[in-house]
Design a protein around this motif. Structure first.
Motif, PDB file in Angstrom:
ATOM      1  N   SER A 142       0.846  -1.182   0.000  1.00  0.00           N
ATOM      2  CA  SER A 142       0.000   0.000   0.000  1.00  0.00           C
ATOM      3  C   SER A 142       0.885   1.235   0.000  1.00  0.00           C
TER       4      SER A 142
ATOM      5  N   TYR B  71      -9.313  -1.168  -4.908  1.00  0.00           N
ATOM      6  CA  TYR B  71      -8.477  -0.688  -3.796  1.00  0.00           C
ATOM      7  C   TYR B  71      -7.378   0.233  -4.322  1.00  0.00           C
TER       8      TYR B  71
ATOM      9  N   LEU C 250     -14.360  -2.269   2.444  1.00  0.00           N
ATOM     10  CA  LEU C 250     -13.872  -1.174   1.608  1.00  0.00           C
ATOM     11  C   LEU C 250     -15.025  -0.305   1.129  1.00  0.00           C
TER      12      LEU C 250
ATOM     13  N   LYS D  50     -15.832   2.130   3.757  1.00  0.00           N
ATOM     14  CA  LYS D  50     -14.881   3.234   3.768  1.00  0.00           C
ATOM     15  C   LYS D  50     -15.148   4.193   2.605  1.00  0.00           C
TER      16      LYS D  50
ATOM     17  N   TRP E  23      -8.950  -8.010   5.125  1.00  0.00           N
ATOM     18  CA  TRP E  23      -8.277  -7.892   3.831  1.00  0.00           C
ATOM     19  C   TRP E  23      -6.921  -7.259   4.099  1.00  0.00           C
TER      20      TRP E  23
ATOM     21  N   GLY F  49      -5.262  -2.113   5.234  1.00  0.00           N
ATOM     22  CA  GLY F  49      -6.360  -2.779   4.562  1.00  0.00           C
ATOM     23  C   GLY F  49      -7.670  -2.604   5.307  1.00  0.00           C
ATOM     24  N   ILE F  50      -8.412  -3.689   5.385  1.00  0.00           N
ATOM     25  CA  ILE F  50      -9.724  -3.663   6.037  1.00  0.00           C
ATOM     26  C   ILE F  50      -9.633  -4.517   7.294  1.00  0.00           C
TER      27      ILE F  50
END
Length: 465
Positions: free
Chosen positions: A49, A140, A217, A220, A278, A338-339
């Motif tokens: 990321s 993502y 996600l 979010k 995730w 992540g999640i």
């Protein structure tokens, strides 16, 4: 493992042979569902990321006489971000790892999506999962890109604010300019909604997206858009699949060992971590905490008995101690991007506070905090407060729980759209005081100079305070 195309993104998948180098290892082109599924199994590629947001956020502090201790190779970029300069990557030949990594992921996803419907193979379940993962991973990557290099989603401006170039096909010769923020968000939502119909509720390893991760996600995404009911629905759907929270009272540092050796019994591998839906990790520039400190402002947020601070502050690491205070330490040995279930509780709490249901918001905060405090020091937040009071506590808990995850920077951007939550950031380094006002253009990270030099269709973000 079968030899298939190894895709190497040298700089950016913007449709130019100077940007994109596709090298084959072996001669096999992916033709079957199994081949395409192997592309989506590239753990090292898809777990990555952002790093840029850690350069610019307000959670860490540097001292000029200790910078030389930071032995990660990006100190100059770190300092550019830390001082909120116009460009983190000032060298026109420098590669921005965030831009490169996310577009590398997008390119792989586009290869898979271009071929999956016609690929050879009779395993319908594997075909669906492979397609669903490609859609989810692409979403993502675009979600991170648009929030790093674009303005925060604003319903009145999203049709004109510039996001990032949108690529939905693996055509390396197709150069594009920047799509609008709305166009990027529309693609993200469409990809995630379709992925929900293809993926199982859970996967064996959480670095593969699942329905739980995709719901998270989407929660979010809708939170960032200010669509509270939709965000709430998806947060609840994700938590219905996985609502695990570790009780920090069940863990402590290994007896007789230095604290940087970790916590006894706490999972250090992402696939064992039961709060992760995730897996995505921040590639942070201060792995060992040397020369980097928690800011006084952030430190002031912790209440007595908060084991999150207890686990985050240690006296020294294997490479030594800091001169001015404790080492920042991650009990996981990585920072999550992540999640994860803790944030889903916080998203649900924020949505309920925004929807004038403060007791439900406080209930979620207490559920989370009870697992984070020494048993004899936990004091629940009181019921009966106003929605605004509950919302302020949600913001506080987001800062504490999500320390050194990328979401703080994005929270600053989104809250700057609300006058009552705007803040001006300040920091002093080497005798100079730097500030970042809510209106500053530098809340939006500059497009890498190398990208613009190679593709003039990409317009630079306005720079300067």
């Amino acid at each position: 493992m079968k030899k298939i195309i190894a895709i190497l993104i040298v700089a950016l998948a913007l449709g130019c042979d100077d940007y994109l180098d596709i090298q084959e290892k072996g001669k096999k082109i992916p033709e079957t569902v199994e081949d395409l599924n192997l592309l989506m199994n590239d753990y090292n590629k898809f777990i990555r990321s952002t790093v840029n947001v850690l350069f610019v956020n307000d959670e860490v502090k540097l001292y000029e006489d200790e910078v030389s201790k930071i032995f990660w190779g990006g100190v100059e970029r770190f300092l550019n971000g830390y001082q909120w300069r116009d460009h983190i990557y000032d060298d026109p030949d420098a590669n921005d790892s965030d831009w490169n990594d996310f577009y590398a992921q997008i390119y792989i996803c586009n290869v898979v999506l271009d071929k999956i419907d016609e690929a050879e193979g009779d395993d319908v379940t594997l075909r669906n999962i492979t397609k669903g993962e490609a859609l989810a991973q692409r979403a993502y990557a675009y979600f991170m890109l648009v929030n790093i290099y674009g303005k925060h989603y604003n319903s009145t401006m999203s049709t004109s604010d510039l996001g990032v170039p949108l690529y939905t096909e693996p055509d390396v010769n197709n150069t594009k300019g920047r799509a609008t923020v709305k166009e990027v968000y529309d693609l993200i939502e469409g990809d995630l909604q379709e992925a929900l119909t293809l993926l199982p509720p859970k996967q064996e390893y959480p670095y593969h997206p699942s329905q739980a991760g995709v719901h998270g996600l989407l929660a979010k995404v809708y939170l960032y858009k200010g669509e509270w009911e939709e965000a709430l629905d998806h947060a609840e759907s994700a938590l219905a699949i996985n609502s695990n929270l570790y009780n920090f009272n069940d863990y402590d540092f290994i007896p007789g060992a230095p604290k940087f050796a970790g916590l006894l019994g706490f999972p250090r591998q992402t696939w064992e971590h039961e709060e992760i839906l995730w897996t995505k990790n921040v590639s942070h520039p201060f792995v060992y905490g040397i020369g980097v400190y928690m800011t006084e402002d952030h430190l002031s947020l912790y209440d007595e008995g908060d084991r999150r601070l207890y686990f985050r502050h240690i006296e020294f690491h294997g490479y030594g101690a800091n001169d001015r205070g404790p080492i920042i330490y991650s009990k996981e040995n990585y920072y999550k991007a992540g999640i994860n279930t803790p944030e889903l509780y916080l998203i649900r709490a924020e949505c309920n506070a925004r929807l004038d249901r403060p007791d439900l918001a406080i209930g979620d905060l207490n559920t989370l905090r009870q697992t984070r405090f020494d048993v004899d020091k936990f004091v629940p937040y009181a019921m009966g407060m106003s929605s605004n009071e509950a919302l302020e506590l949600v913001f506080k808990e987001r800062r504490v729980e999500l320390f050194l995850e990328p979401w703080r920077w994005f929270d600053l951007k989104r809250l700057n759209l609300e006058a009552e939550y705007q803040v001006t950031l300040t920091r002093t380094f080497n005798g100079t005081t730097y500030s970042l006002s809510p209106e500053s253009n530098n809340y939006v990270i500059a497009i890498p100079k190398k990208v613009i030099n190679l593709n003039p269709k990409v317009e630079q973000n306005p720079r300067g305070q």
